[in-house]
Design a protein around this motif. Structure first.
Motif, PDB file in Angstrom:
ATOM      1  N   SER A  58       0.826  -1.203   0.000  1.00 26.40           N
ATOM      2  CA  SER A  58       0.000   0.000   0.000  1.00 26.40           C
ATOM      3  C   SER A  58       0.867   1.264   0.000  1.00 26.40           C
ATOM      4  O   SER A  58       1.760   1.416   0.849  1.00 26.40           O
ATOM      5  CB  SER A  58      -0.919  -0.005   1.230  1.00 26.40           C
ATOM      6  OG  SER A  58      -1.556   1.235   1.395  1.00 26.40           O
ATOM      7  N   ASP A  59       0.587   2.174  -0.927  1.00 24.31           N
ATOM      8  CA  ASP A  59       1.281   3.468  -0.940  1.00 24.31           C
ATOM      9  C   ASP A  59       0.937   4.282   0.295  1.00 24.31           C
ATOM     10  O   ASP A  59       1.769   5.042   0.798  1.00 24.31           O
ATOM     11  CB  ASP A  59       0.909   4.247  -2.203  1.00 24.31           C
ATOM     12  CG  ASP A  59       1.437   3.595  -3.472  1.00 24.31           C
ATOM     13  OD1 ASP A  59       2.431   2.843  -3.381  1.00 24.31           O
ATOM     14  OD2 ASP A  59       0.853   3.824  -4.548  1.00 24.31           O
ATOM     15  N   HIS A  62       3.200   3.106   3.073  1.00 19.34           N
ATOM     16  CA  HIS A  62       4.575   3.565   2.869  1.00 19.34           C
ATOM     17  C   HIS A  62       4.713   5.050   3.201  1.00 19.34           C
ATOM     18  O   HIS A  62       5.716   5.464   3.803  1.00 19.34           O
ATOM     19  CB  HIS A  62       4.987   3.312   1.417  1.00 19.34           C
ATOM     20  CG  HIS A  62       5.052   1.857   1.069  1.00 19.34           C
ATOM     21  ND1 HIS A  62       4.936   1.392  -0.225  1.00 19.34           N
ATOM     22  CD2 HIS A  62       5.200   0.754   1.846  1.00 19.34           C
ATOM     23  CE1 HIS A  62       5.025   0.081  -0.238  1.00 19.34           C
ATOM     24  NE2 HIS A  62       5.182  -0.334   1.012  1.00 19.34           N
TER      25      HIS A  62
END
Length: 287
Positions: A58-59, A62
């Motif tokens: 998942s961005d 991050h």
């Protein structure tokens, strides 16, 4: 042959039960949620490691993790040197010793949510004392509710005010434990103040500084209450640390499976980095 008295376990048993109730049972509950999906009514569906894979890719995760590491890094590079400097400047004897110690301990006595509320009111751009002073007296365009940089400066300043005292008190404890003979020998040899600090004070403070750095890392890396009360993660998501994002997923979106998986990853990262800190700082002692 000496016989061991096994009755001592009865004295340890209450502590073991308390730890199991407060730590192990909730941990197993989180593990259970992390591999399942639920839609309520205690109906669960097996998900396996899907939630962990989703979180790690998942961005959003991050980005929140990056903000969390940045916050912790800034806190450590500011509070540790500042705490050591304040401890070095504090008196070792006399009337002012207890006065300084009490003053240093005062910020840590204030509850976390109260600290966040205090700094929220204090830094509001229109009615806050600091916000009004910066905007109207100094002419600085300061608004933590709209400017991400101002928000970051505010939460960093708040944490430095709240927790530098911990580093100060631990460093001071290490300093006062150094025998006077070391200072007398250094004076006879004509050692400079920097040499005294480099070769006498800093090595003798190594143990307490290891404790201070570990405590400040774990606390700053898992911080939630103060920045959430102060900024709510805003403006936008600029101060949404990993802890705040985790609560949003668990309680805001009620995605218990992803939240449980994220919390276990969060816990693992905290343990890993703490172990790395401890290993690096005690490397010379182990050789």
């Amino acid at each position: 042959m000496k016989t061991e008295n096994q009755k001592a376990w009865f004295f340890v048993l209450p502590v073991l039960l308390l730890v199991a109730f407060n730590a192990l049972i909730p941990m197993m509950t989180v593990v259970n949620y992390s591999v399942q999906e639920t839609f309520g009514d205690n109906v669960f569906f097996w998900q396996g490691l899907d939630w962990f894979e989703q979180i790690l890719r998942s961005d959003r995760f991050h980005a929140a993790l990056g903000r969390q590491f940045l916050f912790t890094f800034l806190i450590l590079i500011i509070e540790v040197p500042l705490g050591i400097a304040i401890a070095l400047s504090m008196p070792r004897k006399g009337f002012w010793v207890p006065v300084c110690l009490v003053l240093m301990a005062l910020p840590m006595l204030i509850p976390w949510n109260v600290v966040g509320a205090m700094w929220n009111i204090f830094t509001l751009p229109d009615i806050g004392l600091l916000g009004y002073f910066l905007n109207h007296t100094l002419g600085i365009n300061y608004d933590m509710t709209q400017d991400p940089i101002a928000a970051w400066v505010t939460i960093i300043t708040m944490d430095v005010w709240h927790w530098t005292s911990l580093v100060v008190l631990l460093s001071y404890a290490g300093l006062v434990s150094i025998p006077d003979a070391y200072y007398q020998a250094a004076k006879i040899d004509g050692a400079s103040n920097w040499s005294v600090f480099r070769y006498i004070q800093l090595p003798k403070m190594k143990t307490v500084l290891t404790i201070a750095i570990l405590l400040r890392f774990m606390d700053s890396f898992n911080i939630y209450t103060e920045p959430f009360v102060l900024t709510g993660g805003g403006p936008g998501n600029s101060t949404t640390l990993l802890s705040i994002d985790l609560v949003k997923i668990a309680l805001g979106q009620f995605d218990l499976g992803p939240a449980a998986a994220m919390s276990l990853i969060y816990f693992a990262i905290t343990l890993l980095v703490s172990w790395l800190f401890y290993t690096l700082m005690t490397k010379d002692d182990q050789n």
